[in-house]
Design a protein around this motif. Structure first.
Motif, PDB file in Angstrom:
ATOM      1  N   GLN A   8      -2.809   1.545  -2.762  1.00  0.00           N
ATOM      2  CA  GLN A   8      -3.739   0.429  -2.550  1.00  0.00           C
ATOM      3  C   GLN A   8      -5.154   0.906  -2.304  1.00  0.00           C
ATOM      4  O   GLN A   8      -6.113   0.324  -2.781  1.00  0.00           O
ATOM      5  N   ALA A  13      -5.219  -3.773  -4.260  1.00  0.00           N
ATOM      6  CA  ALA A  13      -3.865  -4.339  -4.189  1.00  0.00           C
ATOM      7  C   ALA A  13      -3.405  -4.808  -5.565  1.00  0.00           C
ATOM      8  O   ALA A  13      -4.203  -5.292  -6.365  1.00  0.00           O
ATOM      9  N   LEU A  14      -2.126  -4.650  -5.814  1.00  0.00           N
ATOM     10  CA  LEU A  14      -1.545  -5.148  -7.060  1.00  0.00           C
ATOM     11  C   LEU A  14      -1.421  -6.662  -6.964  1.00  0.00           C
ATOM     12  O   LEU A  14      -0.874  -7.185  -5.992  1.00  0.00           O
ATOM     13  N   MET A  43       7.642  -2.489  -3.386  1.00  0.00           N
ATOM     14  CA  MET A  43       6.718  -3.077  -2.412  1.00  0.00           C
ATOM     15  C   MET A  43       7.438  -3.689  -1.226  1.00  0.00           C
ATOM     16  O   MET A  43       6.880  -4.546  -0.527  1.00  0.00           O
ATOM     17  N   ASP A  46       7.050  -7.330   0.176  1.00  0.00           N
ATOM     18  CA  ASP A  46       6.069  -8.015  -0.677  1.00  0.00           C
ATOM     19  C   ASP A  46       6.465  -8.009  -2.149  1.00  0.00           C
ATOM     20  O   ASP A  46       5.717  -8.511  -2.991  1.00  0.00           O
ATOM     21  N   GLY A 144       7.276  -3.227  12.923  1.00  0.00           N
ATOM     22  CA  GLY A 144       7.271  -3.106  11.464  1.00  0.00           C
ATOM     23  C   GLY A 144       8.458  -3.866  10.901  1.00  0.00           C
ATOM     24  O   GLY A 144       9.349  -4.286  11.644  1.00  0.00           O
ATOM     25  N   GLY A 171      16.073  -2.074   3.393  1.00  0.00           N
ATOM     26  CA  GLY A 171      16.475  -2.478   4.740  1.00  0.00           C
ATOM     27  C   GLY A 171      16.163  -1.454   5.812  1.00  0.00           C
ATOM     28  O   GLY A 171      15.047  -0.949   5.905  1.00  0.00           O
ATOM     29  N   HIS A 172      17.179  -1.129   6.628  1.00  0.00           N
ATOM     30  CA  HIS A 172      16.952  -0.221   7.760  1.00  0.00           C
ATOM     31  C   HIS A 172      17.140   1.243   7.361  1.00  0.00           C
ATOM     32  O   HIS A 172      17.112   2.122   8.218  1.00  0.00           O
ATOM     33  N   LEU A 173      17.333   1.511   6.064  1.00  0.00           N
ATOM     34  CA  LEU A 173      17.590   2.899   5.663  1.00  0.00           C
ATOM     35  C   LEU A 173      16.650   3.383   4.558  1.00  0.00           C
ATOM     36  O   LEU A 173      17.016   4.234   3.753  1.00  0.00           O
ATOM     37  N   GLY A 174      15.444   2.832   4.534  1.00  0.00           N
ATOM     38  CA  GLY A 174      14.522   3.164   3.451  1.00  0.00           C
ATOM     39  C   GLY A 174      14.068   4.612   3.433  1.00  0.00           C
ATOM     40  O   GLY A 174      13.864   5.187   2.366  1.00  0.00           O
ATOM     41  N   TRP A 175      13.884   5.210   4.612  1.00  0.00           N
ATOM     42  CA  TRP A 175      13.466   6.626   4.619  1.00  0.00           C
ATOM     43  C   TRP A 175      14.635   7.487   4.142  1.00  0.00           C
ATOM     44  O   TRP A 175      14.468   8.414   3.364  1.00  0.00           O
ATOM     45  N   THR A 176      15.813   7.149   4.641  1.00  0.00           N
ATOM     46  CA  THR A 176      17.002   7.926   4.290  1.00  0.00           C
ATOM     47  C   THR A 176      17.248   7.902   2.779  1.00  0.00           C
ATOM     48  O   THR A 176      17.596   8.914   2.177  1.00  0.00           O
TER      49      THR A 176
HETATM   50  C1  LIG Z   1      11.515   0.147  13.858  1.00  0.00           C
HETATM   51  C2  LIG Z   1      12.014   0.666  12.532  1.00  0.00           C
HETATM   52  C3  LIG Z   1      12.746   1.832  12.507  1.00  0.00           C
HETATM   53  C4  LIG Z   1      13.231   2.334  11.300  1.00  0.00           C
HETATM   54  N1  LIG Z   1      13.954   3.486  11.319  1.00  0.00           N
HETATM   55  C5  LIG Z   1      14.431   3.983  10.167  1.00  0.00           C
HETATM   56  C6  LIG Z   1      15.182   5.189  10.172  1.00  0.00           C
HETATM   57  O1  LIG Z   1      15.411   5.814  11.205  1.00  0.00           O
HETATM   58  N2  LIG Z   1      15.659   5.651   8.986  1.00  0.00           N
HETATM   59  C7  LIG Z   1      15.444   4.994   7.820  1.00  0.00           C
HETATM   60  O2  LIG Z   1      15.909   5.450   6.785  1.00  0.00           O
HETATM   61  N3  LIG Z   1      14.714   3.859   7.781  1.00  0.00           N
HETATM   62  C8  LIG Z   1      14.214   3.327   8.925  1.00  0.00           C
HETATM   63  N4  LIG Z   1      13.498   2.163   8.913  1.00  0.00           N
HETATM   64  C9  LIG Z   1      13.395   1.406   7.658  1.00  0.00           C
HETATM   65  C10 LIG Z   1      12.257   1.876   6.784  1.00  0.00           C
HETATM   66  O3  LIG Z   1      11.044   1.809   7.498  1.00  0.00           O
HETATM   67  C11 LIG Z   1      12.179   0.959   5.552  1.00  0.00           C
HETATM   68  O4  LIG Z   1      13.437   0.861   4.930  1.00  0.00           O
HETATM   69  C12 LIG Z   1      11.192   1.536   4.564  1.00  0.00           C
HETATM   70  O5  LIG Z   1       9.905   1.579   5.136  1.00  0.00           O
HETATM   71  C13 LIG Z   1      11.155   0.715   3.282  1.00  0.00           C
HETATM   72  O6  LIG Z   1      10.305   1.412   2.421  1.00  0.00           O
HETATM   73  P1  LIG Z   1       9.588   0.713   1.204  1.00  0.00           P
HETATM   74  O7  LIG Z   1       8.623   1.716   0.668  1.00  0.00           O
HETATM   75  O8  LIG Z   1      10.597   0.107   0.286  1.00  0.00           O
HETATM   76  O9  LIG Z   1       8.802  -0.533   1.837  1.00  0.00           O
HETATM   77  P2  LIG Z   1       7.546  -0.468   2.794  1.00  0.00           P
HETATM   78  O10 LIG Z   1       7.649   0.657   3.753  1.00  0.00           O
HETATM   79  O11 LIG Z   1       7.389  -1.858   3.330  1.00  0.00           O
HETATM   80  O12 LIG Z   1       6.361  -0.132   1.814  1.00  0.00           O
HETATM   81  C14 LIG Z   1       5.911  -1.081   0.879  1.00  0.00           C
HETATM   82  C15 LIG Z   1       4.535  -0.619   0.464  1.00  0.00           C
HETATM   83  O13 LIG Z   1       4.043  -1.498  -0.552  1.00  0.00           O
HETATM   84  C16 LIG Z   1       2.679  -1.720  -0.286  1.00  0.00           C
HETATM   85  N5  LIG Z   1       2.275  -2.988  -0.875  1.00  0.00           N
HETATM   86  C17 LIG Z   1       2.692  -4.235  -0.524  1.00  0.00           C
HETATM   87  N6  LIG Z   1       2.073  -5.151  -1.271  1.00  0.00           N
HETATM   88  C18 LIG Z   1       1.250  -4.462  -2.123  1.00  0.00           C
HETATM   89  C19 LIG Z   1       0.337  -4.856  -3.145  1.00  0.00           C
HETATM   90  N7  LIG Z   1       0.148  -6.151  -3.457  1.00  0.00           N
HETATM   91  N8  LIG Z   1      -0.337  -3.889  -3.804  1.00  0.00           N
HETATM   92  C20 LIG Z   1      -0.143  -2.565  -3.510  1.00  0.00           C
HETATM   93  N9  LIG Z   1       0.716  -2.139  -2.562  1.00  0.00           N
HETATM   94  C21 LIG Z   1       1.383  -3.086  -1.877  1.00  0.00           C
HETATM   95  C22 LIG Z   1       2.586  -1.771   1.239  1.00  0.00           C
HETATM   96  O14 LIG Z   1       1.266  -1.536   1.661  1.00  0.00           O
HETATM   97  C23 LIG Z   1       3.529  -0.649   1.621  1.00  0.00           C
HETATM   98  O15 LIG Z   1       2.861   0.580   1.667  1.00  0.00           O
HETATM   99  C24 LIG Z   1      12.984   1.639  10.096  1.00  0.00           C
HETATM  100  C25 LIG Z   1      12.222   0.462  10.118  1.00  0.00           C
HETATM  101  C26 LIG Z   1      11.750  -0.022  11.328  1.00  0.00           C
HETATM  102  C27 LIG Z   1      10.944  -1.297  11.321  1.00  0.00           C
END
Ligand SMILES: Cc1cc2nc3c(=O)[nH]c(=O)nc-3n(C[C@H](O)[C@H](O)[C@H](O)COP(=O)(O)OP(=O)(O)OC[C@H]3O[C@@H](n4cnc5c(N)ncnc54)[C@H](O)[C@@H]3O)c2cc1C
Length: 206
Positions: A8, A13-14, A43, A46, A144, A171-176
């Motif tokens: 971004q 933003a997209l 995303m 989003d 978050g 969901g809750h495992l996105g990093w994993t």
């Molecule tokens: C408290 C907490 C603890 C957690 N602990 C763990 C853990 O221990 N282990 C684990 O595996 N997971 C954990 N998670 C889950 C993990 O954070 C998520 O599963 C992960 O962040 C999802 O990744 P993502 O990239 O799909 O989505 P996101 O992290 O939501 O990233 C989406 C990205 O898209 C971007 N975006 C959105 N709209 C636009 C747009 N229009 N244009 C351009 N960019 C855009 C956003 O800015 C963002 O950077 C935890 C979550 C929370 C809330």
């Protein structure tokens, strides 16, 4: 094949994904239109903002989580390995000179405000486990969203639109799952044989 990792801060933003005859041909950002024949939507919560206009609606809902981060300072009783209370679903992790306490799941739509009760629970839990922590009033709260699907399985793979791929809803495992998901998508897009069977994760199979 050349690729753009969509950031971004660099591209804006997209806003839209353009398609003609059911095939991706460009992505439209705040600042420019970039020609593209392949696009991966990753995303999180989003994702639907760009998918819905293309007729795709994923059941992804934000599930809010909280963390409290405490400075270690001069405290020499700080844990050095991560800990988890599986009953209360709270984890405590040492991050260098900080301790992060994270957990809880709240359905609050896209409300990012800190619920004092939930933050208080994390603080209380931490102080119960480490009653010798020197400053019970310290700590910074954060919240978050986890991009949850009803079955807890992410959406990975192709869509009915040629060149449009999904890598979202982890969901809750996105990093994993991030590295495995990214590699599986890269294999799929480049036509390489991957190790991961995506059956059950694709849009078509659900
Ligand atoms: C408290 C907490 C603890 C957690 N602990 C763990 C853990 O221990 N282990 C684990 O595996 N997971 C954990 N998670 C889950 C993990 O954070 C998520 O599963 C992960 O962040 C999802 O990744 P993502 O990239 O799909 O989505 P996101 O992290 O939501 O990233 C989406 C990205 O898209 C971007 N975006 C959105 N709209 C636009 C747009 N229009 N244009 C351009 N960019 C855009 C956003 O800015 C963002 O950077 C935890 C979550 C929370 C809330």
């Amino acid at each position: 094949m050349s690729a753009i990792l969509f950031e971004q801060w660099r591209y804006g933003a997209l806003r839209r994904i353009n398609q003609t005859n059911c095939a991706v041909n460009a992505v439209v950002t705040d600042v420019e239109t970039i020609a593209a024949d392949t696009c991966v939507v990753a995303m999180g919560n989003d994702s639907n903002s760009v998918l819905r206009p293309l007729g795709i609606r994923l059941p992804i809902y934000p599930v809010k989580g909280y963390s409290m981060t405490f400075p270690v300072g001069q405290w020499n009783g700080a844990p050095v390995i991560p800990m988890a209370d599986t009953g209360r679903h709270i984890g405590i992790t040492r991050l260098g000179d900080r301790i992060r306490v994270a957990g809880t799941a709240e359905f609050a739509g896209n409300d990012r405000s800190l619920n004092p009760k939930r933050i208080g629970n994390l603080r209380r839990f931490f102080l119960d486990v480490f009653p010798d922590y020197p400053d019970p009033t310290a700590g910074v709260g954060w919240t978050g969203f986890r991009p949850m699907t009803p079955d807890g399985i992410p959406y990975l793979g192709e869509t009915p639109i040629q060149g449009l791929y999904l890598n979202t809803g982890h969901g809750h495992l996105g990093w994993t799952m991030s590295c495995g998901s990214g590699q599986a998508l890269a294999h799929l897009i480049s036509g390489a044989t991957g190790d991961l069977d995506l059956t059950g994760m694709t849009l078509a199979s659900r």
